[in-house]
Design an enzyme around this catalytic site. Sequence first.
Site, PDB file in Angstrom:
ATOM      1  N   LYS A 306      46.088  13.608  29.396  1.00  0.00           N
ATOM      2  CA  LYS A 306      46.010  14.801  30.249  1.00  0.00           C
ATOM      3  C   LYS A 306      46.062  14.475  31.746  1.00  0.00           C
ATOM      4  O   LYS A 306      46.458  15.316  32.546  1.00  0.00           O
ATOM      5  CB  LYS A 306      44.738  15.589  29.940  1.00  0.00           C
ATOM      6  CG  LYS A 306      44.794  16.328  28.615  1.00  0.00           C
ATOM      7  CD  LYS A 306      43.556  17.180  28.429  1.00  0.00           C
ATOM      8  CE  LYS A 306      43.584  17.913  27.107  1.00  0.00           C
ATOM      9  NZ  LYS A 306      42.444  18.810  26.942  1.00  0.00           N
ATOM     10  N   ASN A 327      47.191  20.186  30.364  1.00  0.00           N
ATOM     11  CA  ASN A 327      47.305  20.201  28.897  1.00  0.00           C
ATOM     12  C   ASN A 327      48.556  20.911  28.417  1.00  0.00           C
ATOM     13  O   ASN A 327      48.754  21.065  27.218  1.00  0.00           O
ATOM     14  CB  ASN A 327      46.055  20.821  28.251  1.00  0.00           C
ATOM     15  CG  ASN A 327      46.084  22.329  28.324  1.00  0.00           C
ATOM     16  OD1 ASN A 327      46.577  22.898  29.296  1.00  0.00           O
ATOM     17  ND2 ASN A 327      45.580  22.986  27.294  1.00  0.00           N
ATOM     18  N   ASP A 341      43.284  25.171  29.068  1.00  0.00           N
ATOM     19  CA  ASP A 341      41.963  24.958  28.457  1.00  0.00           C
ATOM     20  C   ASP A 341      40.922  25.903  29.060  1.00  0.00           C
ATOM     21  O   ASP A 341      40.114  26.486  28.344  1.00  0.00           O
ATOM     22  CB  ASP A 341      41.491  23.511  28.680  1.00  0.00           C
ATOM     23  CG  ASP A 341      42.193  22.533  27.753  1.00  0.00           C
ATOM     24  OD1 ASP A 341      42.642  22.949  26.678  1.00  0.00           O
ATOM     25  OD2 ASP A 341      42.296  21.349  28.128  1.00  0.00           O
ATOM     26  N   THR A 388      25.042  10.054  31.745  1.00  0.00           N
ATOM     27  CA  THR A 388      25.192   9.217  32.941  1.00  0.00           C
ATOM     28  C   THR A 388      25.095  10.132  34.159  1.00  0.00           C
ATOM     29  O   THR A 388      26.020  10.895  34.460  1.00  0.00           O
ATOM     30  CB  THR A 388      26.555   8.493  32.913  1.00  0.00           C
ATOM     31  OG1 THR A 388      26.717   7.889  31.638  1.00  0.00           O
ATOM     32  CG2 THR A 388      26.661   7.449  34.004  1.00  0.00           C
ATOM     33  N   TYR A 458      34.993  21.919  17.415  1.00  0.00           N
ATOM     34  CA  TYR A 458      35.313  22.843  16.307  1.00  0.00           C
ATOM     35  C   TYR A 458      35.256  22.170  14.943  1.00  0.00           C
ATOM     36  O   TYR A 458      35.413  22.829  13.907  1.00  0.00           O
ATOM     37  CB  TYR A 458      36.667  23.531  16.517  1.00  0.00           C
ATOM     38  CG  TYR A 458      37.853  22.606  16.617  1.00  0.00           C
ATOM     39  CD1 TYR A 458      38.515  22.153  15.486  1.00  0.00           C
ATOM     40  CD2 TYR A 458      38.321  22.194  17.850  1.00  0.00           C
ATOM     41  CE1 TYR A 458      39.598  21.309  15.578  1.00  0.00           C
ATOM     42  CE2 TYR A 458      39.407  21.341  17.958  1.00  0.00           C
ATOM     43  CZ  TYR A 458      40.049  20.913  16.817  1.00  0.00           C
ATOM     44  OH  TYR A 458      41.118  20.060  16.914  1.00  0.00           O
ATOM     45  N   GLY A 479      34.004  25.728  18.949  1.00  0.00           N
ATOM     46  CA  GLY A 479      35.215  25.456  19.734  1.00  0.00           C
ATOM     47  C   GLY A 479      36.491  26.070  19.186  1.00  0.00           C
ATOM     48  O   GLY A 479      37.530  26.010  19.856  1.00  0.00           O
TER      49      GLY A 479
HETATM   50  P1  ATR Z   1      36.447  14.517  27.375  1.00  0.00           P
HETATM   51  O1  ATR Z   1      37.765  14.479  28.089  1.00  0.00           O
HETATM   52  O2  ATR Z   1      36.545  14.946  25.932  1.00  0.00           O
HETATM   53  O3  ATR Z   1      35.417  15.291  28.094  1.00  0.00           O
HETATM   54  P2  ATR Z   1      35.384  12.031  28.367  1.00  0.00           P
HETATM   55  O4  ATR Z   1      36.036  12.294  29.668  1.00  0.00           O
HETATM   56  O5  ATR Z   1      35.469  10.666  27.799  1.00  0.00           O
HETATM   57  O6  ATR Z   1      35.969  12.986  27.238  1.00  0.00           O
HETATM   58  O7  ATR Z   1      33.842  12.471  28.475  1.00  0.00           O
HETATM   59  C1  ATR Z   1      32.952  12.357  27.418  1.00  0.00           C
HETATM   60  C2  ATR Z   1      31.644  13.033  27.788  1.00  0.00           C
HETATM   61  O8  ATR Z   1      30.822  13.031  26.626  1.00  0.00           O
HETATM   62  C3  ATR Z   1      30.862  12.305  28.858  1.00  0.00           C
HETATM   63  O9  ATR Z   1      30.118  13.251  29.570  1.00  0.00           O
HETATM   64  C4  ATR Z   1      29.943  11.404  28.027  1.00  0.00           C
HETATM   65  O10 ATR Z   1      28.771  10.988  28.672  1.00  0.00           O
HETATM   66  P3  ATR Z   1      28.774   9.697  29.630  1.00  0.00           P
HETATM   67  O11 ATR Z   1      29.416  10.135  30.890  1.00  0.00           O
HETATM   68  O12 ATR Z   1      27.355   9.344  29.771  1.00  0.00           O
HETATM   69  O13 ATR Z   1      29.565   8.656  28.885  1.00  0.00           O
HETATM   70  C5  ATR Z   1      29.584  12.351  26.930  1.00  0.00           C
HETATM   71  N1  ATR Z   1      29.100  11.712  25.715  1.00  0.00           N
HETATM   72  C6  ATR Z   1      29.832  11.058  24.801  1.00  0.00           C
HETATM   73  N2  ATR Z   1      29.044  10.649  23.787  1.00  0.00           N
HETATM   74  C7  ATR Z   1      27.782  11.065  24.082  1.00  0.00           C
HETATM   75  C8  ATR Z   1      26.513  10.965  23.420  1.00  0.00           C
HETATM   76  N3  ATR Z   1      26.400  10.350  22.246  1.00  0.00           N
HETATM   77  N4  ATR Z   1      25.448  11.538  23.993  1.00  0.00           N
HETATM   78  C9  ATR Z   1      25.553  12.170  25.164  1.00  0.00           C
HETATM   79  N5  ATR Z   1      26.715  12.293  25.839  1.00  0.00           N
HETATM   80  C10 ATR Z   1      27.809  11.752  25.306  1.00  0.00           C
END
Ligand code: ATR
Length: 500
Positions: A306, A327, A341, A388, A458, A479
């Site tokens: 994307k 997208n 989206d 984070t 979803y 979703g």
């Molecule tokens: P997307 O494009 O689907 O949003 P991404 O940019 O990789 O994917 O972002 C993933 C998000 O899911 C992030 O906010 C991630 O948290 P971190 O920034 O701390 O990595 C969050 N995430 C993924 N797995 C998680 C988990 N088990 N618990 C809490 N947050 C999670």
Amino acid sequence: MMICLSCTESTLKADLELIRTNKDFIDAVEIRADFLSPDEYSLLPELPSSAGVPCILTFRLPADGGMDSILSAAGRAGVMTGALRGGWAYVDIEDDADPETHRELIKTASENGTRVIRSFHDFSGVPENLVQRMIDNSDADRCIPKAAVMPKCSGDFIRLAEAFQSLSAYRANSMGYSCTGGPFLSDYILVGMGAFGFPSRIMAAAWGGMLTFASAGKTTAAPGHISPRQMVCDYNFKNITAKTDVFGIIGNPVMHTKSPMLHNEAMRKNRIDAVYLPFETDDPASILDNSELLNLKGLSVTIPHKQKVMGLAYGLDEAVEKIGACNTLVKKDGWFGYNTDWKGFLKPIETEKLGGERALVVGAGGASRAVVYALLSIGMEVTIVNRTAEKAAALAADFGCIGGGMDLLPRSGRPAGRASGFSLVVQTTSAGMEPDIDQNPLPGFDFTGVRIVYDIIYAPDETRFLAEARAAGCRTINGFPMLKAQAQEQFRLFTGCEME
Ligand code: ATR
């Protein structure tokens, strides 16, 4: 263009049952004798008259993806020779099969009006000499050359599409008696295996192959086969011609996506001559740059492309710039990028009058950016929390809202929704998605008093996060409505028509 059902049962009775249940969708069948138990070989001559469609007899060797067999090459040739008196339309013989061992088989084929398919397989990629080897295999006996190759990247897939183009051009020349000077080519069969090759199984209808293979039994005969019913119903296969517009989705991985079903059904209902395909893509530029070859008019874009495709478009709409993700690509003079989206996300809550109220967004990745953009566009006050903290803070700074770690939420024993006055809580992380359905990004969150809880996942239908919200009495949304609504918006951009 024929759909050929590849039959891989261990008895001919079971193969015939498969043929019977798929008869409305198929034009030919291939009997894979290497899957049969040896006591079935003597029944092979009777098969074509019972099948009622043209039959291909194939006894694949293990080196070409076949099953282990106790038979020697000569024994195998003997079984096939014995079978041919039953009126088989085609027999498949590998191009490197020993001529001496197969002499009797080829003679018997000729005597019985059985056309020989000369095949080769390459599971390691798309060989450089693909086209030439096929033309060479189309020798004076007017064999039908067949190749099954395994594209390992988008570049390989493009070379496969070019091979179709070259073979069809060669065929047109040789059929028209022009000056190719080489062997005569009437028909050919070219197969792209695996996820990268999948679109060629459908596009063979437009690109000029003689048939495409499908599987319907317990075992898939080759990587990437789908059922004849899916070919016809999900991909509109019978209506595809060289003029058919091509749409699709690029991503990696992408074969699991439901988008082709949504779009192809809408194409059919709107009577649009178009097909929508999943393009597993490691290099978006190689697909976008070959839009003429593929007759591509529009693309959905999913993870992980994307961001990357933004640099490949000549223009982007405002939402793409702000969200930082594209997208949807529509072919105009060049490729123009949109983001649907955020509009899709708003659709299930558009009548809720949430302007001026508070929203909590969980997660700070790409999906979260589209959600935050959408919520701000309807005038909500947005707080972002993320595992984070720095990522949430950075995202919040970009959009001028509040963001940080989970500790940002007020705690009275547990993080509280009610105390903060959130009307809407949106879960945007991948936590809780199949197969890791036990995960919850905000365990113990107190949902009481929150009006709507929305999880953009979803699959599964209800995440653990959403189940807790429902138990607390909140209205919950998963979703799927977002997926559907963003596809509807894409369909509008692609075709100017409505997806129901
Ligand atoms: P997307 O494009 O689907 O949003 P991404 O940019 O990789 O994917 O972002 C993933 C998000 O899911 C992030 O906010 C991630 O948290 P971190 O920034 O701390 O990595 C969050 N995430 C993924 N797995 C998680 C988990 N088990 N618990 C809490 N947050 C999670």
